[in-house]
Design a protein around this motif. Structure first.
Motif, PDB file in Angstrom:
ATOM      1  N   SER A  62      96.318  31.372  37.073  1.00 35.71           N
ATOM      2  CA  SER A  62      96.746  30.185  37.685  1.00 35.71           C
ATOM      3  C   SER A  62      95.625  29.918  38.619  1.00 35.71           C
ATOM      4  N   GLY A  63      95.571  30.029  39.995  1.00 36.46           N
ATOM      5  CA  GLY A  63      94.595  29.524  40.769  1.00 36.46           C
ATOM      6  C   GLY A  63      93.661  30.608  41.450  1.00 36.46           C
ATOM      7  N   SER A  64      93.645  31.899  40.977  1.00 33.92           N
ATOM      8  CA  SER A  64      92.984  32.997  41.113  1.00 33.92           C
ATOM      9  C   SER A  64      91.819  33.058  39.974  1.00 33.92           C
ATOM     10  N   THR A  65      90.628  33.018  40.268  1.00 32.69           N
ATOM     11  CA  THR A  65      89.398  32.888  39.529  1.00 32.69           C
ATOM     12  C   THR A  65      88.524  34.200  39.449  1.00 32.69           C
ATOM     13  N   ILE A  66      87.782  34.410  38.352  1.00 36.36           N
ATOM     14  CA  ILE A  66      86.945  35.249  38.201  1.00 36.36           C
ATOM     15  C   ILE A  66      85.609  34.876  38.220  1.00 36.36           C
ATOM     16  N   ASP A  67      84.879  35.673  39.195  1.00 38.92           N
ATOM     17  CA  ASP A  67      83.225  35.083  38.984  1.00 38.92           C
ATOM     18  C   ASP A  67      82.619  35.426  37.635  1.00 38.92           C
ATOM     19  N   ASP A  68      83.003  36.334  37.110  1.00 43.24           N
ATOM     20  CA  ASP A  68      82.126  36.830  35.968  1.00 43.24           C
ATOM     21  C   ASP A  68      83.186  36.861  34.764  1.00 43.24           C
ATOM     22  N   PRO A  69      83.699  35.974  33.965  1.00 47.03           N
ATOM     23  CA  PRO A  69      84.824  36.348  32.966  1.00 47.03           C
ATOM     24  C   PRO A  69      84.492  37.388  32.170  1.00 47.03           C
ATOM     25  N   GLU A  70      83.123  37.699  31.801  1.00 49.93           N
ATOM     26  CA  GLU A  70      82.933  38.602  30.883  1.00 49.93           C
ATOM     27  C   GLU A  70      83.169  40.114  31.604  1.00 49.93           C
ATOM     28  N   GLN A  71      83.646  40.083  32.606  1.00 51.99           N
ATOM     29  CA  GLN A  71      83.954  41.491  33.387  1.00 51.99           C
ATOM     30  C   GLN A  71      85.536  41.425  33.415  1.00 51.99           C
ATOM     31  N   PRO A  72      86.042  41.987  32.481  1.00 48.99           N
ATOM     32  CA  PRO A  72      87.634  42.003  32.732  1.00 48.99           C
ATOM     33  C   PRO A  72      88.308  43.042  33.417  1.00 48.99           C
ATOM     34  N   PRO A  73      89.209  42.463  34.138  1.00 48.96           N
ATOM     35  CA  PRO A  73      89.911  43.606  35.108  1.00 48.96           C
ATOM     36  C   PRO A  73      90.528  44.530  34.663  1.00 48.96           C
ATOM     37  N   THR A  74      90.556  45.729  35.418  1.00 42.45           N
ATOM     38  CA  THR A  74      91.190  46.757  35.070  1.00 42.45           C
ATOM     39  C   THR A  74      92.534  46.956  36.099  1.00 42.45           C
ATOM     40  N   VAL A  75      93.640  47.894  35.966  1.00 40.14           N
ATOM     41  CA  VAL A  75      94.323  47.848  36.828  1.00 40.14           C
ATOM     42  C   VAL A  75      94.156  48.359  38.197  1.00 40.14           C
ATOM     43  N   THR A  76      92.824  49.148  38.318  1.00 36.62           N
ATOM     44  CA  THR A  76      92.069  49.609  39.423  1.00 36.62           C
ATOM     45  C   THR A  76      91.562  48.324  40.149  1.00 36.62           C
ATOM     46  N   THR A  77      90.911  47.583  39.481  1.00 41.87           N
ATOM     47  CA  THR A  77      90.520  46.220  40.062  1.00 41.87           C
ATOM     48  C   THR A  77      91.515  45.351  40.624  1.00 41.87           C
ATOM     49  N   HIS A  78      92.866  45.054  39.994  1.00 43.62           N
ATOM     50  CA  HIS A  78      93.892  44.533  40.612  1.00 43.62           C
ATOM     51  C   HIS A  78      94.374  45.315  41.715  1.00 43.62           C
ATOM     52  N   ALA A  79      94.450  46.475  41.880  1.00 45.69           N
ATOM     53  CA  ALA A  79      94.906  47.376  42.999  1.00 45.69           C
ATOM     54  C   ALA A  79      93.923  46.898  44.088  1.00 45.69           C
ATOM     55  N   ASP A  80      92.511  47.134  43.879  1.00 48.25           N
ATOM     56  CA  ASP A  80      91.665  46.571  44.804  1.00 48.25           C
ATOM     57  C   ASP A  80      91.875  45.566  45.417  1.00 48.25           C
ATOM     58  N   ASP A  81      92.170  44.356  44.461  1.00 48.83           N
ATOM     59  CA  ASP A  81      92.372  42.925  45.204  1.00 48.83           C
ATOM     60  C   ASP A  81      93.562  43.007  46.096  1.00 48.83           C
ATOM     61  N   VAL A  82      94.679  43.874  45.850  1.00 47.82           N
ATOM     62  CA  VAL A  82      95.851  43.755  46.686  1.00 47.82           C
ATOM     63  C   VAL A  82      95.234  44.630  48.099  1.00 47.82           C
ATOM     64  N   HIS A  83      94.551  45.526  47.789  1.00 43.01           N
ATOM     65  CA  HIS A  83      93.995  46.038  49.254  1.00 43.01           C
ATOM     66  C   HIS A  83      93.042  45.284  49.901  1.00 43.01           C
ATOM     67  N   HIS A  84      92.264  44.381  49.572  1.00 43.66           N
ATOM     68  CA  HIS A  84      91.496  43.399  50.122  1.00 43.66           C
ATOM     69  C   HIS A  84      92.233  42.478  50.760  1.00 43.66           C
ATOM     70  N   LEU A  85      93.352  41.951  49.967  1.00 46.33           N
ATOM     71  CA  LEU A  85      94.391  40.889  50.564  1.00 46.33           C
ATOM     72  C   LEU A  85      95.120  41.422  51.698  1.00 46.33           C
ATOM     73  N   LEU A  86      95.464  42.743  51.729  1.00 46.91           N
ATOM     74  CA  LEU A  86      96.152  43.157  52.669  1.00 46.91           C
ATOM     75  C   LEU A  86      95.431  43.673  54.075  1.00 46.91           C
TER      76      LEU A  86
END
Length: 286
Positions: A62-86
């Motif tokens: 949806s409204g969340s974009t990835i700078d480099d679409p060639e870099q697929p996120p991992t579960v750890t990437t998603h966890a880090d995103d929540v960490h930064h959000l918090l």
């Protein structure tokens, strides 16, 4: 009038869109499947009298974009995103509810940043590493089948197979629970989920040692039957020596039964730690 804001935040490699609503302690909802902030909206609406509810679009949805679409996120990437959000939104530990892949993301967050979590309710995480070897192999095969159907027949065919695997019954819902239509954005989200996130979950391994001593309530749906993620949640409770909680509905009860689910989530979040064992142990008889 309840406080309600939508904003975006820059995190390493992506921009995340989030919605914050309600008043009270911060409660983050991390959706399952291809769920974005909108998927969590009915549950959030039920919870906002008690909590400041934070929902967001995972990167790539949806409204969340990835700078480099060639870099697929991992579960750890998603966890880090929540960490930064918090980190950007609060200095206090937060309440967290995660379902399915959302439960995997929130468990990874708990392992990496336990100081950010006051209490995590992890609903049916597909942590296949916990299963006996034969069941683990079966789960991996089933997951690959979904991914293959997606490649051959498209997102909706793969979703139908996934619903069967997860034991999701579309009729097991509250009468006024909104149906999520397969509009173009939903199809795009499903395609992203099946291309990147579903395989990422399959490859992810939780650090169980790091989870010992963190504040977690593993959770299952009363109508989930013995599906894989249900069994994983019980095995997680067993491995961590924790009581588990039962919730209304099946694997996606938070979407299909938002009213009953919100009431149960509020109850679980407000139960003091020393009372959790008795509360949860008695409920199988009700």
């Amino acid at each position: 009038m309840m406080h309600h804001e939508t904003d975006v935040i820059q995190v390493p490699g992506a921009e995340l869109r989030y919605v914050r609503q309600g008043t009270g302690p911060l409660l983050v909802l991390i959706a399952g499947g291809d769920g974005d902030a909108a998927a969590g909206a009915p549950l959030a609406a039920q919870l906002e009298p008690h909590y400041t509810v934070l929902t967001y679009d995972r990167r790539g949805l949806s409204g969340s974009t990835i700078d480099d679409p060639e870099q697929p996120p991992t579960v750890t990437t998603h966890a880090d995103d929540v960490h930064h959000l918090l980190t950007a939104l609060t200095t206090e530990p937060a309440l967290v509810y995660g379902s399915s892949i959302g439960a995997m993301i929130s468990l990874e967050l708990a392992a990496r940043h336990p100081e950010q979590i006051r209490l995590l309710v992890a609903h049916e995480p597909p942590a296949t590493q916990l299963l006996p070897e034969q069941d683990r192999a079966q789960a991996a095969t089933a997951q690959r089948e979904v991914e293959e159907i997606f490649q051959k027949e498209g997102a909706m065919a793969a979703l139908r197979k996934f619903l069967v695997l997860a034991g999701i019954d579309p009729a097991d819902r509250e009468e006024d629970a909104p149906m999520r239509s397969p509009n173009p954005e939903r199809i795009r989200n499903l395609e992203f989920f099946l291309t990147y996130d579903a395989p990422a979950v399959r490859h992810h391994r939780l650090d169980l040692d790091a989870l010992k001593g963190t504040h977690i309530v593993p959770a299952v749906g009363t109508n989930s039957g013995q599906v894989m993620a249900y069994r994983c949640a019980l095995l997680l409770a067993d491995r961590l020596g924790l009581p588990y909680a039962e919730f209304p509905g099946g694997h996606n009860g938070s979407v299909f039964r938002p009213k009953a689910f919100a009431a149960r989530l509020h109850e679980v979040l407000e139960t003091p730690p020393d009372q959790r064992i008795t509360t949860f142990a008695q409920e199988s008889g009700d």
